[in-house]
Write a protein that holds these residues in place. Structure first.
Motif, PDB file in Angstrom:
ATOM      1  N   GLU A   1      -4.828  29.267  20.146  1.00  9.83           N
ATOM      2  CA  GLU A   1      -4.541  28.566  21.394  1.00  9.83           C
ATOM      3  C   GLU A   1      -4.866  27.078  21.286  1.00  9.83           C
ATOM      4  N   GLU A   2      -5.981  26.751  20.649  1.00 11.32           N
ATOM      5  CA  GLU A   2      -6.385  25.356  20.506  1.00 11.32           C
ATOM      6  C   GLU A   2      -5.426  24.582  19.600  1.00 11.32           C
ATOM      7  N   LYS A   3      -5.082  25.160  18.450  1.00  9.48           N
ATOM      8  CA  LYS A   3      -4.254  24.452  17.474  1.00  9.48           C
ATOM      9  C   LYS A   3      -2.799  24.367  17.917  1.00  9.48           C
ATOM     10  N   SER A   4      -2.319  25.360  18.645  1.00  9.33           N
ATOM     11  CA  SER A   4      -0.924  25.352  19.085  1.00  9.33           C
ATOM     12  C   SER A   4      -0.630  24.178  20.012  1.00  9.33           C
ATOM     13  N   GLU A   5      -1.662  23.687  20.689  1.00  9.53           N
ATOM     14  CA  GLU A   5      -1.475  22.560  21.596  1.00  9.53           C
ATOM     15  C   GLU A   5      -1.340  21.242  20.847  1.00  9.53           C
ATOM     16  N   LYS A   6      -1.831  21.214  19.594  1.00  9.43           N
ATOM     17  CA  LYS A   6      -1.875  19.956  18.846  1.00  9.43           C
ATOM     18  C   LYS A   6      -0.748  19.808  17.829  1.00  9.43           C
ATOM     19  N   GLY A   7      -0.183  20.901  17.364  1.00 11.53           N
ATOM     20  CA  GLY A   7       0.848  20.800  16.334  1.00 11.53           C
ATOM     21  C   GLY A   7       1.532  22.125  16.126  1.00 11.53           C
ATOM     22  N   ALA A   8       2.418  22.170  15.141  1.00  4.45           N
ATOM     23  CA  ALA A   8       3.134  23.411  14.850  1.00  4.45           C
ATOM     24  C   ALA A   8       3.447  23.471  13.368  1.00  4.45           C
ATOM     25  N   GLY A   9       3.811  24.655  12.930  1.00  2.00           N
ATOM     26  CA  GLY A   9       4.274  24.838  11.554  1.00  2.00           C
ATOM     27  C   GLY A   9       3.223  24.487  10.531  1.00  2.00           C
ATOM     28  N   TYR A  10       3.591  23.636   9.577  1.00  2.00           N
ATOM     29  CA  TYR A  10       2.756  23.297   8.435  1.00  2.00           C
ATOM     30  C   TYR A  10       1.421  22.711   8.871  1.00  2.00           C
ATOM     31  N   ASP A  11       1.431  21.718   9.755  1.00  2.00           N
ATOM     32  CA  ASP A  11       0.197  21.045  10.173  1.00  2.00           C
ATOM     33  C   ASP A  11      -0.735  21.996  10.917  1.00  2.00           C
ATOM     34  N   GLU A  12      -0.169  22.824  11.768  1.00  2.00           N
ATOM     35  CA  GLU A  12      -0.976  23.792  12.506  1.00  2.00           C
ATOM     36  C   GLU A  12      -1.673  24.755  11.548  1.00  2.00           C
ATOM     37  N   ALA A  13      -0.909  25.266  10.575  1.00  2.00           N
ATOM     38  CA  ALA A  13      -1.466  26.223   9.619  1.00  2.00           C
ATOM     39  C   ALA A  13      -2.588  25.605   8.793  1.00  2.00           C
ATOM     40  N   LYS A  14      -2.439  24.351   8.414  1.00  2.00           N
ATOM     41  CA  LYS A  14      -3.459  23.673   7.606  1.00  2.00           C
ATOM     42  C   LYS A  14      -4.789  23.583   8.343  1.00  2.00           C
ATOM     43  N   GLU A  15      -4.751  23.508   9.661  1.00  2.20           N
ATOM     44  CA  GLU A  15      -5.971  23.289  10.449  1.00  2.20           C
ATOM     45  C   GLU A  15      -6.617  24.588  10.945  1.00  2.20           C
ATOM     46  N   MET A  16      -6.068  25.724  10.567  1.00  6.79           N
ATOM     47  CA  MET A  16      -6.611  27.008  11.043  1.00  6.79           C
ATOM     48  C   MET A  16      -7.838  27.394  10.206  1.00  6.79           C
ATOM     49  N   VAL A  17      -8.979  26.782  10.500  1.00  6.22           N
ATOM     50  CA  VAL A  17     -10.176  26.930   9.684  1.00  6.22           C
ATOM     51  C   VAL A  17     -10.783  28.334   9.814  1.00  6.22           C
ATOM     52  N   TYR A  18     -10.962  28.806  11.037  1.00  6.27           N
ATOM     53  CA  TYR A  18     -11.564  30.124  11.234  1.00  6.27           C
ATOM     54  C   TYR A  18     -10.652  31.224  10.678  1.00  6.27           C
ATOM     55  N   THR A  19      -9.350  31.090  10.919  1.00  5.03           N
ATOM     56  CA  THR A  19      -8.392  32.074  10.392  1.00  5.03           C
ATOM     57  C   THR A  19      -8.416  32.080   8.868  1.00  5.03           C
ATOM     58  N   HIS A  20      -8.527  30.895   8.275  1.00  2.00           N
ATOM     59  CA  HIS A  20      -8.619  30.779   6.819  1.00  2.00           C
ATOM     60  C   HIS A  20      -9.849  31.534   6.316  1.00  2.00           C
ATOM     61  N   ALA A  21     -10.974  31.365   7.010  1.00  6.40           N
ATOM     62  CA  ALA A  21     -12.204  32.058   6.618  1.00  6.40           C
ATOM     63  C   ALA A  21     -12.058  33.568   6.754  1.00  6.40           C
ATOM     64  N   ALA A  22     -11.391  34.005   7.831  1.00  2.00           N
ATOM     65  CA  ALA A  22     -11.190  35.447   8.033  1.00  2.00           C
ATOM     66  C   ALA A  22     -10.310  36.040   6.936  1.00  2.00           C
ATOM     67  N   LEU A  23      -9.309  35.304   6.501  1.00  2.51           N
ATOM     68  CA  LEU A  23      -8.451  35.768   5.409  1.00  2.51           C
ATOM     69  C   LEU A  23      -9.231  35.845   4.098  1.00  2.51           C
ATOM     70  N   CYS A  24     -10.060  34.837   3.834  1.00  2.00           N
ATOM     71  CA  CYS A  24     -10.894  34.858   2.621  1.00  2.00           C
ATOM     72  C   CYS A  24     -11.839  36.050   2.634  1.00  2.00           C
ATOM     73  N   GLU A  25     -12.428  36.304   3.789  1.00  2.67           N
ATOM     74  CA  GLU A  25     -13.368  37.405   3.927  1.00  2.67           C
ATOM     75  C   GLU A  25     -12.670  38.751   3.741  1.00  2.67           C
ATOM     76  N   SER A  26     -11.459  38.861   4.271  1.00  4.29           N
ATOM     77  CA  SER A  26     -10.679  40.092   4.100  1.00  4.29           C
ATOM     78  C   SER A  26     -10.365  40.335   2.632  1.00  4.29           C
ATOM     79  N   MET A  27      -9.960  39.282   1.916  1.00  5.86           N
ATOM     80  CA  MET A  27      -9.617  39.424   0.495  1.00  5.86           C
ATOM     81  C   MET A  27     -10.859  39.611  -0.373  1.00  5.86           C
ATOM     82  N   ARG A  28     -12.023  39.187   0.117  1.00  6.45           N
ATOM     83  CA  ARG A  28     -13.267  39.489  -0.603  1.00  6.45           C
ATOM     84  C   ARG A  28     -13.470  40.995  -0.690  1.00  6.45           C
ATOM     85  N   LEU A  29     -13.262  41.681   0.426  1.00  7.83           N
ATOM     86  CA  LEU A  29     -13.471  43.124   0.476  1.00  7.83           C
ATOM     87  C   LEU A  29     -12.290  43.912  -0.073  1.00  7.83           C
ATOM     88  N   TYR A  30     -11.080  43.387   0.118  1.00  6.28           N
ATOM     89  CA  TYR A  30      -9.864  44.091  -0.314  1.00  6.28           C
ATOM     90  C   TYR A  30      -8.939  43.124  -1.045  1.00  6.28           C
TER      91      TYR A  30
END
Length: 501
Positions: A332-361
């Motif tokens: 919700e926070e990032k969608s207000e500031k940008g879209a597409g490539y720039d939005e994805a680059k700034e998804m810090v918590y989501t990036h951490a969640a993906l790293c954590e998921s791949m750590r286990l699986y």
């Protein structure tokens, strides 16, 4: 004649094995958790007993090893080394990189499927493919990938399928859906070809079925009795009786893509590169078999790894509503500031969640190298020329000395630090030798950033509109993590999709 010889050999060996098991002496000293090793057959009984549960078994062995490295004795004097030690991983993937190659044994096992493609190549062939491929992973290409390929596939195909499923209250195999999504993506960005695999009708594709079979059969060849696959192949029995047919279907599809691209380039009267396949063909390497090998290798990397990572990610967040809530807040926070490539680059918590998921699986749970020279590992383990040395990514995600006592917890915050002044999260990466999910050293994955961008766009596109609810499994058990060349969720990932209000 051959069958008779095989039968005679079996009749001779079975009584011998019985006597060895009955009267053999004590196991080797050292780690008491290590399997017993016997004359001639090595640790075959333990390897056989734990074959179906080998990931968990090897993880326990490595967790109980003081050096997080073990040597396993195989039948007829063959040895292998397995490690979850970051220092050893750094040694084999970087410090002494020339000594640890894919190796002849691995190349033989994967030759039919991958041929001389980048993931089955060493030396100059690997260097050439690596160098040429690297040009496709610059910022301009990544932005084009997100905006012209991923988002179109996401909003024109994936979201409508999920919306329809939600309104009709049907059950979807989300693993299959994500594989279709990733397959269309890699074909479009890598080869300029749209296979239209993610359509509302969810078409059955002979290639996709054949590809899954070929990967599974090839993976089975890496078992604890590696020579057995050659015997099965010679006799035309078991899984080896199918591999020629399924690989033929895979190569027919890949070759169709190559021929179509050649026609397009001829019509354009130019060798200007527009995608990875065009770049290889334009380099003067127009041999169809070689270029077909490249298509198959990149299909494996682009289709199976990101879809595996996302499958387990969606399963994990469904069981951790606090994590899902944090991701939704970030969306919700990032969608207000940008879209597409720039939005994805700034998804810090989501990036951490993906790293954590791949750590286990991790999408690639184990990777093996072959020593081309004698060597001594940093922990003192001796390696002889020709030995297989494997680093266990799955086990490394479960090592207390790397992740702490709470290693079993799914906790994205372990990847984050709070920037108090800015009141936001800051991502803190783990070194690639402690977290070799994308390999490390000279062979580190070229598509790492592309994979993260694709996964984050999927997470945004799906979670913003839908809640993914896994179907309950029999006896309430967790889904089974299955390791082939890449990982899968056994039996698929059946879910219901609920539209958010």
């Amino acid at each position: 004649m051959f069958l008779e010889l095989l039968l005679a050999l079996a009749l001779f060996l079975l009584p011998l094995l019985f006597l060895i098991l009955k009267f053999s002496g004590n196991p080797e000293t050292g780690n008491s958790k290590l399997p017993k090793s016997y004359p001639i057959i090595g640790s075959f009984p333990a390897l056989y007993k734990n074959h179906a549960n080998r990931l968990a078994w090897f993880t326990e062995l490595l967790q109980n090893s003081p050096s997080a490295t073990i040597s396993i004795h195989h039948p007829f004097g063959r040895h292998s080394v397995d490690t979850a030690n970051p220092t050893v991983v750094q040694h084999i993937l970087k410090t002494n990189f020339p000594t640890y190659q894919k190796g002849e044994s691995s190349r033989q096992i994967l030759q039919e499927l991958l041929g001389d493609g980048i993931f089955n190549a060493d030396g100059d062939n690997w260097k050439f493919q690596r160098q040429l491929s690297s040009h496709e992973f610059n910022t301009k290409s990544l932005r084009k990938f997100v905006e012209d390929v991923v988002d179109i596939e996401l909003y024109d195909r994936l979201v409508p399928i999920l919306s329809k499923s939600s309104s009709e209250r049907t059950i979807l195999d989300f693993q299959d859906i994500l594989q279709r999504f990733a397959f269309d993506n890699i074909c479009r960005i890598g080869f300029g070809y749209d296979p239209e695999y993610l359509l509302p009708s969810l078409p059955q594709a002979k290639f996709a079925v054949a590809f899954d079979d070929a990967v599974e059969i090839s993976s089975e060849r890496f078992g604890f009795l590696r020579p057995v696959w050659k015997i099965k192949r010679a006799l035309g029995i078991g899984s080896e009786s199918r591999i020629s047919r399924v690989v033929s279907d895979v190569r027919e599809f890949a070759n169709t893509i190559v021929k179509q691209k050649k026609r397009e380039m001829d019509e354009m009267k130019t060798l200007e590169s527009h995608d990875l396949l065009s770049r290889f063909l334009g380099s003067g390497h127009s041999d169809e078999k070689f270029v077909t090998d490249i298509v198959i290798s990149f299909t494996l990397a682009g289709r199976d790894t990101t879809s595996a990572a996302l499958t387990w990610f969606f399963w994990l967040i469904s069981n951790h509503p606090n994590v899902e809530s944090e991701i939704l807040k970030e969306i919700e926070e990032k969608s207000e500031k940008g879209a597409g490539y720039d939005e994805a680059k700034e998804m810090v918590y989501t990036h951490a969640a993906l790293c954590e998921s791949m750590r286990l699986y991790p999408p690639v749970p184990i990777d093996s190298k072959e020593a081309v020279n004698d060597d001594v590992l940093p922990d003192g383990t001796k390696v002889k020329k020709g030995m297989a040395v494997s680093y266990h990514v799955y086990a490394m995600g479960r090592m207390e000395q790397i992740w702490g006592k709470d290693w079993a917890e799914f906790r994205p915050e372990r990847w984050l630090e709070r920037d108090v002044a800015a009141d936001k999260w800051r991502f803190v990466a783990k070194d690639s030798f402690s977290y070799p999910v994308f390999q490390a050293g000279p062979r580190i994955c070229l598509g790492k950033e592309m994979a993260f961008l694709q996964m984050k766009r999927v997470v945004v596109g799906v979670l913003k509109r839908f809640k993914v609810v896994p179907e309950k499994r029999e006896n309430g058990l967790e889904p089974e993590f299955v390791a082939y060349l890449t990982a899968k969720m056994k039996g698929g990932f059946p879910v219901t999709v609920v539209e958010r209000v």
